[in-house]
Scaffold this motif. Structure first.
Motif, PDB file in Angstrom:
ATOM      1  N   ALA A  74       0.838  -1.194   0.000  1.00 51.52           N
ATOM      2  CA  ALA A  74       0.000   0.000   0.000  1.00 51.52           C
ATOM      3  C   ALA A  74       0.879   1.251   0.000  1.00 51.52           C
ATOM      4  CB  ALA A  74      -0.933  -0.014   1.203  1.00 51.52           C
ATOM      5  N   GLN A  75       1.940   1.231   0.781  1.00 48.03           N
ATOM      6  CA  GLN A  75       2.868   2.362   0.833  1.00 48.03           C
ATOM      7  C   GLN A  75       3.501   2.607  -0.532  1.00 48.03           C
ATOM      8  OE1 GLN A  75       5.565   3.168   4.362  1.00 48.03           O
ATOM      9  NE2 GLN A  75       7.010   2.150   3.028  1.00 48.03           N
ATOM     10  N   ASP A  76       3.752   1.524  -1.267  1.00 48.05           N
ATOM     11  CA  ASP A  76       4.361   1.626  -2.598  1.00 48.05           C
ATOM     12  C   ASP A  76       3.360   2.045  -3.670  1.00 48.05           C
ATOM     13  OD1 ASP A  76       6.685   0.698  -1.433  1.00 48.05           O
ATOM     14  OD2 ASP A  76       6.489  -1.342  -2.221  1.00 48.05           O
ATOM     15  N   GLY A  77       2.072   2.062  -3.342  1.00 46.89           N
ATOM     16  CA  GLY A  77       1.049   2.379  -4.335  1.00 46.89           C
ATOM     17  C   GLY A  77       0.617   1.198  -5.174  1.00 46.89           C
ATOM     18  N   VAL A  78       1.065   0.004  -4.823  1.00 43.53           N
ATOM     19  CA  VAL A  78       0.685  -1.202  -5.571  1.00 43.53           C
ATOM     20  C   VAL A  78      -0.740  -1.625  -5.219  1.00 43.53           C
ATOM     21  CG1 VAL A  78       1.233  -3.648  -5.948  1.00 43.53           C
ATOM     22  CG2 VAL A  78       3.070  -1.957  -5.761  1.00 43.53           C
ATOM     23  N   LEU A  79      -1.127  -1.465  -3.962  1.00 49.02           N
ATOM     24  CA  LEU A  79      -2.475  -1.786  -3.509  1.00 49.02           C
ATOM     25  C   LEU A  79      -3.201  -0.516  -3.098  1.00 49.02           C
ATOM     26  CD1 LEU A  79      -1.839  -4.942  -1.279  1.00 49.02           C
ATOM     27  CD2 LEU A  79      -2.744  -4.885  -3.619  1.00 49.02           C
ATOM     28  N   ASP A  80      -4.483  -0.447  -3.441  1.00 45.08           N
ATOM     29  CA  ASP A  80      -5.361   0.663  -3.065  1.00 45.08           C
ATOM     30  C   ASP A  80      -6.335   0.137  -2.016  1.00 45.08           C
ATOM     31  OD1 ASP A  80      -7.310   2.621  -2.828  1.00 45.08           O
ATOM     32  OD2 ASP A  80      -7.522   2.950  -4.982  1.00 45.08           O
ATOM     33  N   LEU A  81      -6.244   0.632  -0.815  1.00 42.15           N
ATOM     34  CA  LEU A  81      -7.066   0.115   0.270  1.00 42.15           C
ATOM     35  C   LEU A  81      -8.551   0.323   0.028  1.00 42.15           C
ATOM     36  CD1 LEU A  81      -4.978   1.259   3.369  1.00 42.15           C
ATOM     37  CD2 LEU A  81      -4.949  -0.955   2.207  1.00 42.15           C
ATOM     38  N   ASP A  82      -8.917   1.290  -0.764  1.00 47.12           N
ATOM     39  CA  ASP A  82     -10.334   1.573  -1.000  1.00 47.12           C
ATOM     40  C   ASP A  82     -10.849   0.982  -2.310  1.00 47.12           C
ATOM     41  OD1 ASP A  82     -10.864   3.061   1.411  1.00 47.12           O
ATOM     42  OD2 ASP A  82      -9.549   4.604   0.586  1.00 47.12           O
ATOM     43  N   GLU A  83     -10.024   0.161  -2.948  1.00 46.42           N
ATOM     44  CA  GLU A  83     -10.476  -0.563  -4.139  1.00 46.42           C
ATOM     45  C   GLU A  83     -11.249  -1.803  -3.708  1.00 46.42           C
ATOM     46  OE1 GLU A  83     -11.698  -1.024  -7.139  1.00 46.42           O
ATOM     47  OE2 GLU A  83      -9.883  -0.021  -7.949  1.00 46.42           O
ATOM     48  N   ARG A  84     -12.201  -2.224  -4.519  1.00 47.89           N
ATOM     49  CA  ARG A  84     -12.965  -3.437  -4.234  1.00 47.89           C
ATOM     50  C   ARG A  84     -12.050  -4.663  -4.381  1.00 47.89           C
ATOM     51  NH1 ARG A  84     -16.334  -4.806  -7.862  1.00 47.89           N
ATOM     52  NH2 ARG A  84     -15.377  -3.481  -9.449  1.00 47.89           N
ATOM     53  N   VAL A  85     -12.194  -5.593  -3.457  1.00 47.96           N
ATOM     54  CA  VAL A  85     -11.430  -6.838  -3.532  1.00 47.96           C
ATOM     55  C   VAL A  85     -11.667  -7.522  -4.870  1.00 47.96           C
ATOM     56  CG1 VAL A  85     -11.174  -9.150  -2.524  1.00 47.96           C
ATOM     57  CG2 VAL A  85     -11.406  -7.147  -1.024  1.00 47.96           C
ATOM     58  N   ALA A  86     -12.909  -7.487  -5.330  1.00 45.60           N
ATOM     59  CA  ALA A  86     -13.259  -8.152  -6.588  1.00 45.60           C
ATOM     60  C   ALA A  86     -12.575  -7.515  -7.796  1.00 45.60           C
ATOM     61  CB  ALA A  86     -14.772  -8.153  -6.776  1.00 45.60           C
ATOM     62  N   ARG A  87     -12.133  -6.295  -7.654  1.00 46.83           N
ATOM     63  CA  ARG A  87     -11.400  -5.664  -8.754  1.00 46.83           C
ATOM     64  C   ARG A  87     -10.062  -6.369  -8.964  1.00 46.83           C
ATOM     65  NH1 ARG A  87      -8.856  -4.252 -12.286  1.00 46.83           N
ATOM     66  NH2 ARG A  87      -8.554  -2.195 -13.236  1.00 46.83           N
ATOM     67  N   TYR A  88      -9.440  -6.803  -7.883  1.00 44.14           N
ATOM     68  CA  TYR A  88      -8.200  -7.570  -7.975  1.00 44.14           C
ATOM     69  C   TYR A  88      -8.472  -9.048  -8.239  1.00 44.14           C
ATOM     70  CZ  TYR A  88      -6.021  -3.517  -5.664  1.00 44.14           C
ATOM     71  OH  TYR A  88      -5.565  -2.261  -5.339  1.00 44.14           O
ATOM     72  N   TRP A  89      -9.556  -9.548  -7.665  1.00 40.13           N
ATOM     73  CA  TRP A  89      -9.837 -10.988  -7.607  1.00 40.13           C
ATOM     74  C   TRP A  89     -11.306 -11.189  -8.003  1.00 40.13           C
ATOM     75  CZ3 TRP A  89      -9.762 -13.710  -2.161  1.00 40.13           C
ATOM     76  CH2 TRP A  89     -10.005 -15.084  -2.308  1.00 40.13           C
ATOM     77  N   PRO A  90     -11.605 -11.251  -9.286  1.00 43.99           N
ATOM     78  CA  PRO A  90     -13.001 -11.262  -9.745  1.00 43.99           C
ATOM     79  C   PRO A  90     -13.849 -12.392  -9.159  1.00 43.99           C
ATOM     80  CG  PRO A  90     -11.530 -10.796 -11.569  1.00 43.99           C
ATOM     81  CD  PRO A  90     -10.659 -11.167 -10.410  1.00 43.99           C
TER      82      PRO A  90
END
Length: 373
Positions: A74-90
């Motif tokens: 998250a610190q690196d900007g690779v993960l967005d904490l407010d993105e939907r989990v399903a956006r990464y993992w449909p």
């Protein structure tokens, strides 16, 4: 009972508290290590067959390592904490989980605390198998409306998000970014060549009642899983499931949280250590239990700073970082405590002694450790 190891000058009271703790145990076997501002100031152990180098099954202490990796991403900007989990993992969108955010998942708010019919030990040990089972599972409460400890599954859930975003497992990233660079004796996946240092977990000396398998607690802890046998299974130690399969010692635990204070920027610590959703944990009954991925240690131990973060382990292990004081703390046991789950009760007195000693020695102290036994 002889206490072995060292403490820095000014931390003798910590040695005395540790000695009192192990003297009260009918079958002692424990380690305590503390870093302050990155310096090892307490390194103690006691019990027949236990040394400072011994490795223990530390269960949910794994969640601290796993979510340190998530915080770094998250610190690196690779993960967005407010993105939907399903956006990464449909596949996770099934059964009404499509709107859950990564932030909510990290706060144990998904409701996916287990699966209908329970999980095998082979599934619990393998985060990939576990994630595949969980993707299509109906949640046990409406996602985002409440929280409850995802005891066996949170590491597989967040780990699958990490895998989809990076192509790497949490275990691989932890090894490369944290464990190996800092030379830590705390593993998510114990190498075969380290097995000779493993001290098997022992059961509690008291009968501990099991929750109803149909209750939320029973589902989350996959009752009737034999927790002692689980940690003592080589396949579990080898795979290092990110919820439940850590192996290490007190030096490794405290060293990991000292590394966390080195690696994480203050804004990241503030983000991951803040309790954003207050209330009662539906699984454990604890109040204000979680920040993001980490347990809110300032709630558990009010003498710590509000932004203290860490995670306990079922055998009574406890570990945390307290940015206010610069303390990184690690405590291990080889035997389950007679009552309670997570950090064993003696951590209250041990951690309080550490905080007092650190406060009294903020402006100096002998860099040379003293013999503590």
């Amino acid at each position: 009972m002889r206490v072995n190891g060292t403490v820095a000058r000014g931390y003798e009271q910590v040695r005395r508290e540790f000695a009192a703790v192990v003297a009260a145990e009918p079958d002692p076997g424990a380690q305590l290590a503390v870093h302050v501002d990155g310096r090892l100031v307490v390194d103690l152990w006691a019990g027949d067959g236990v040394t400072g180098d011994s490795l223990h099954g530390l269960y949910s202490s794994a969640k601290g390592a796993a979510h340190l990796v998530v915080a770094l991403l998250a610190q690196d900007g690779v993960l967005d904490l407010d993105e939907r989990v399903a956006r990464y993992w449909p596949e996770f969108a099934a059964e009404g989980k499509d709107r859950l955010t990564l932030r909510e998942l990290l706060a144990h708010r998904s409701g996916v605390i287990g699966v209908d019919g329970g999980l095998t030990v082979a599934e619990l040990a393998d985060d990939r198998l576990l994630a595949a089972r969980l993707a299509g599972q109906r949640p046990f409460w409406e996602p985002g409306t409440a929280y409850g400890y995802h005891a066996f599954v949170i590491g597989a859930l967040t780990g699958e998000v990490v895998r989809r975003a990076t192509g790497r497992s949490i275990q691989e990233l932890y090894e490369e970014r944290v464990r190996a660079p800092y030379g830590l004796d705390f593993y998510l996946g114990l190498p075969a060549e380290q097995e000779g240092r493993y001290v098997p977990v022992r059961p509690s000396l008291a009968d501990r009642p099991q929750p109803d398998p149909r209750s939320l607690t029973g589902i989350a802890f996959n009752v009737p899983t034999d927790l002692v046998a689980f940690a003592n299974t080589r396949a579990v130690r080898a795979l290092g499931p990110a919820s439940s399969g850590s192996v290490g010692n007190a030096r490794g635990l405290s060293g990991m949280y000292a590394a966390a204070l080195d690696l994480l920027r203050p804004a990241t610590v503030a983000e991951f250590a803040e309790v954003r959703w207050r209330g009662t944990d539906l699984v454990t009954g604890e109040r204000d239990h979680f920040a993001l991925g980490f347990e809110a240690q300032g709630v558990r131990y009010p003498f710590l700073g509000a932004d203290a973060f860490g995670h306990s382990g079922a055998v009574g292990a406890q570990a945390f970082a307290d940015p206010r004081s610069g303390i990184a703390y690690g405590y291990t046991r080889r035997r389950f405590p007679d009552a309670g789950g997570g950090g064993a009760p003696e951590n209250d007195r041990l951690a309080a002694a550490v905080v007092r000693a650190a406060a009294e020695n903020r402006d100096g102290g002998d860099e040379k450790p003293l013999l503590a036994g």
